[in-house]
Design a protein around this motif. Sequence first.
Motif, PDB file in Angstrom:
ATOM      1  N   ILE A 259       0.822  -1.210   0.000  1.00  0.00           N
ATOM      2  CA  ILE A 259       0.000   0.000   0.000  1.00  0.00           C
ATOM      3  C   ILE A 259       0.857   1.262   0.000  1.00  0.00           C
ATOM      4  O   ILE A 259       0.647   2.178  -0.797  1.00  0.00           O
ATOM      5  CB  ILE A 259      -0.948   0.024   1.221  1.00  0.00           C
ATOM      6  N   LEU A 260       1.838   1.312   0.896  1.00  0.00           N
ATOM      7  CA  LEU A 260       2.651   2.514   1.078  1.00  0.00           C
ATOM      8  C   LEU A 260       3.958   2.492   0.290  1.00  0.00           C
ATOM      9  O   LEU A 260       4.559   3.516   0.046  1.00  0.00           O
ATOM     10  CB  LEU A 260       2.976   2.707   2.562  1.00  0.00           C
ATOM     11  N   GLY A 261       4.396   1.280  -0.049  1.00  0.00           N
ATOM     12  CA  GLY A 261       5.673   1.155  -0.749  1.00  0.00           C
ATOM     13  C   GLY A 261       6.830   0.900   0.189  1.00  0.00           C
ATOM     14  O   GLY A 261       7.969   0.767  -0.245  1.00  0.00           O
ATOM     15  N   TYR A 262       6.545   0.833   1.489  1.00  0.00           N
ATOM     16  CA  TYR A 262       7.582   0.539   2.479  1.00  0.00           C
ATOM     17  C   TYR A 262       6.911  -0.079   3.705  1.00  0.00           C
ATOM     18  O   TYR A 262       5.743   0.203   3.979  1.00  0.00           O
ATOM     19  CB  TYR A 262       8.338   1.805   2.894  1.00  0.00           C
ATOM     20  N   PRO A 263       7.612  -0.942   4.443  1.00  0.00           N
ATOM     21  CA  PRO A 263       7.032  -1.527   5.654  1.00  0.00           C
ATOM     22  C   PRO A 263       6.823  -0.443   6.719  1.00  0.00           C
ATOM     23  O   PRO A 263       7.577   0.514   6.792  1.00  0.00           O
ATOM     24  CB  PRO A 263       8.083  -2.544   6.114  1.00  0.00           C
ATOM     25  N   ALA A 264       5.794  -0.610   7.521  1.00  0.00           N
ATOM     26  CA  ALA A 264       5.535   0.345   8.600  1.00  0.00           C
ATOM     27  C   ALA A 264       5.253  -0.434   9.878  1.00  0.00           C
ATOM     28  O   ALA A 264       4.844  -1.593   9.835  1.00  0.00           O
ATOM     29  CB  ALA A 264       4.330   1.221   8.242  1.00  0.00           C
ATOM     30  N   PRO A 265       5.478   0.190  11.051  1.00  0.00           N
ATOM     31  CA  PRO A 265       5.190  -0.487  12.324  1.00  0.00           C
ATOM     32  C   PRO A 265       3.746  -0.964  12.390  1.00  0.00           C
ATOM     33  O   PRO A 265       2.843  -0.320  11.852  1.00  0.00           O
ATOM     34  CB  PRO A 265       5.465   0.601  13.363  1.00  0.00           C
ATOM     35  N   LYS A 266       3.526  -2.079  13.076  1.00  0.00           N
ATOM     36  CA  LYS A 266       2.203  -2.684  13.136  1.00  0.00           C
ATOM     37  C   LYS A 266       1.163  -1.733  13.704  1.00  0.00           C
ATOM     38  O   LYS A 266       0.024  -1.666  13.208  1.00  0.00           O
ATOM     39  CB  LYS A 266       2.241  -3.967  13.975  1.00  0.00           C
ATOM     40  N   PHE A 267       1.520  -0.960  14.739  1.00  0.00           N
ATOM     41  CA  PHE A 267       0.538  -0.069  15.355  1.00  0.00           C
ATOM     42  C   PHE A 267       0.106   1.039  14.387  1.00  0.00           C
ATOM     43  O   PHE A 267      -1.049   1.483  14.410  1.00  0.00           O
ATOM     44  CB  PHE A 267       1.087   0.524  16.658  1.00  0.00           C
ATOM     45  N   VAL A 268       1.019   1.461  13.497  1.00  0.00           N
ATOM     46  CA  VAL A 268       0.677   2.476  12.499  1.00  0.00           C
ATOM     47  C   VAL A 268      -0.274   1.883  11.461  1.00  0.00           C
ATOM     48  O   VAL A 268      -1.285   2.497  11.088  1.00  0.00           O
ATOM     49  CB  VAL A 268       1.950   3.008  11.804  1.00  0.00           C
ATOM     50  N   VAL A 269       0.046   0.675  10.992  1.00  0.00           N
ATOM     51  CA  VAL A 269      -0.784  -0.002   9.992  1.00  0.00           C
ATOM     52  C   VAL A 269      -2.175  -0.266  10.558  1.00  0.00           C
ATOM     53  O   VAL A 269      -3.184  -0.024   9.883  1.00  0.00           O
ATOM     54  CB  VAL A 269      -0.137  -1.332   9.543  1.00  0.00           C
ATOM     55  N   ASP A 270      -2.250  -0.743  11.787  1.00  0.00           N
ATOM     56  CA  ASP A 270      -3.544  -1.042  12.413  1.00  0.00           C
ATOM     57  C   ASP A 270      -4.393   0.217  12.555  1.00  0.00           C
ATOM     58  O   ASP A 270      -5.613   0.194  12.312  1.00  0.00           O
ATOM     59  CB  ASP A 270      -3.335  -1.675  13.800  1.00  0.00           C
ATOM     60  N   ALA A 271      -3.750   1.318  12.949  1.00  0.00           N
ATOM     61  CA  ALA A 271      -4.482   2.579  13.117  1.00  0.00           C
ATOM     62  C   ALA A 271      -5.043   3.076  11.786  1.00  0.00           C
ATOM     63  O   ALA A 271      -6.203   3.490  11.699  1.00  0.00           O
ATOM     64  CB  ALA A 271      -3.566   3.635  13.732  1.00  0.00           C
ATOM     65  N   LYS A 272      -4.216   3.022  10.729  1.00  0.00           N
ATOM     66  CA  LYS A 272      -4.661   3.447   9.399  1.00  0.00           C
ATOM     67  C   LYS A 272      -5.800   2.559   8.901  1.00  0.00           C
ATOM     68  O   LYS A 272      -6.783   3.033   8.314  1.00  0.00           O
ATOM     69  CB  LYS A 272      -3.496   3.391   8.411  1.00  0.00           C
ATOM     70  N   ALA A 273      -5.637   1.246   9.119  1.00  0.00           N
ATOM     71  CA  ALA A 273      -6.648   0.292   8.660  1.00  0.00           C
ATOM     72  C   ALA A 273      -7.990   0.543   9.347  1.00  0.00           C
ATOM     73  O   ALA A 273      -9.043   0.570   8.701  1.00  0.00           O
ATOM     74  CB  ALA A 273      -6.172  -1.132   8.916  1.00  0.00           C
ATOM     75  N   ASN A 274      -7.942   0.744  10.663  1.00  0.00           N
ATOM     76  CA  ASN A 274      -9.179   0.972  11.420  1.00  0.00           C
ATOM     77  C   ASN A 274      -9.862   2.266  10.993  1.00  0.00           C
ATOM     78  O   ASN A 274     -11.092   2.329  10.898  1.00  0.00           O
ATOM     79  CB  ASN A 274      -8.867   1.016  12.923  1.00  0.00           C
ATOM     80  N   GLN A 275      -9.060   3.298  10.734  1.00  0.00           N
ATOM     81  CA  GLN A 275      -9.630   4.555  10.254  1.00  0.00           C
ATOM     82  C   GLN A 275     -10.255   4.392   8.882  1.00  0.00           C
ATOM     83  O   GLN A 275     -11.344   4.901   8.604  1.00  0.00           O
ATOM     84  CB  GLN A 275      -8.541   5.635  10.181  1.00  0.00           C
ATOM     85  N   SER A 276      -9.555   3.679   8.014  1.00  0.00           N
ATOM     86  CA  SER A 276      -9.964   3.587   6.611  1.00  0.00           C
ATOM     87  C   SER A 276     -11.297   2.876   6.418  1.00  0.00           C
ATOM     88  O   SER A 276     -12.101   3.266   5.567  1.00  0.00           O
ATOM     89  CB  SER A 276      -8.879   2.873   5.791  1.00  0.00           C
TER      90      SER A 276
END
Length: 320
Positions: A259-276
């Motif tokens: 999605i972003l083109g680079y790995p991101a910390p799990k808590f960041v990914v989870d927060a974005k996913a929940n918002q989206s």
Amino acid sequence: MYKAEFDKHIQSKSVSNALVFFGESAFLIDMYTKMMTNIEDANTLTYYYDEYDFNSAKAHLSQASLFGDRNILIIKSEKKVNKKDLETLIALCEKNPDNIFVYAYYGSDHKTYTKAFAKTKAMNVRFFNPKEYEAQNIILNLAQQKNVKIDKYSVSHLLNTHNADVALAANELDKLAVFDREITTKDIDNVVYGLGEINLEDFMKKLLEKRDITEDLQNILEHGEDEIRILTTLTSYITQLYMFNIYIRVNGAPNALEILGYPAPKFVVDAKANQSIKIKPPVYYKLHELLLDSELQMKSTHTDKGAILRSTLIRFQKIL
């Protein structure tokens, strides 16, 4: 071993053909994986996360090289791969020096690989988040490769814009490559939208939660933020959430690398996913339409930009 020791092996050309990369810096793991596997005419097989299949991975390293080509296997995963699998793949590299195997582990269990595979020729390298001077040197080297003319002061400004996130700063170099001259801090402010900035990040979260953002907006403007920049940053943020939304709807779970083109910390990914997933696709369309129309209005008229921005944000929360 750590990055400094591994760099010495690179300089002395004593790098093993079986490598295990792990640690806090996903950016450096990615960078060194590319560096070690960037071989012309190589027969490369790459697995991302849940795509990994041991039998096909083993077959890839076991097969005879065609026309003298080298067989390269790359496994990128946030989950730990079975240790016996890794030992088998490493053994295949020891039997054939033309093979190259890189296991890039993006998870947080760093202790597992600190002293793993000690009885083999595999090299385990832990990458910590780069210090300020290391981050500057990395961006300067990447800029040189992309023919981007930029000095240390401007690189420092670029990194500060993204809260020292090397991956985000590196991604901006392609935007800055359009300038056929020395990059200035003003160019960075005009072209780069610092999505890593905490004040705007918190502001956008409040906006999406339909909370009162009047005082926050006033503080942001008083600290010198430009109205157009706030609007374009919000547009980029909503676009990113929409990308998460689409990916989750199609695949069932988010994948930051894709999605972003680079790995991101799990808590960041989870927060974005929940918002989206809280926003429905038709609402994303209306939000983008509003933001783009407002940006055009700001840029094409002499109307008070502050008034346009406040009106836009009120309408934004009504659409949600």
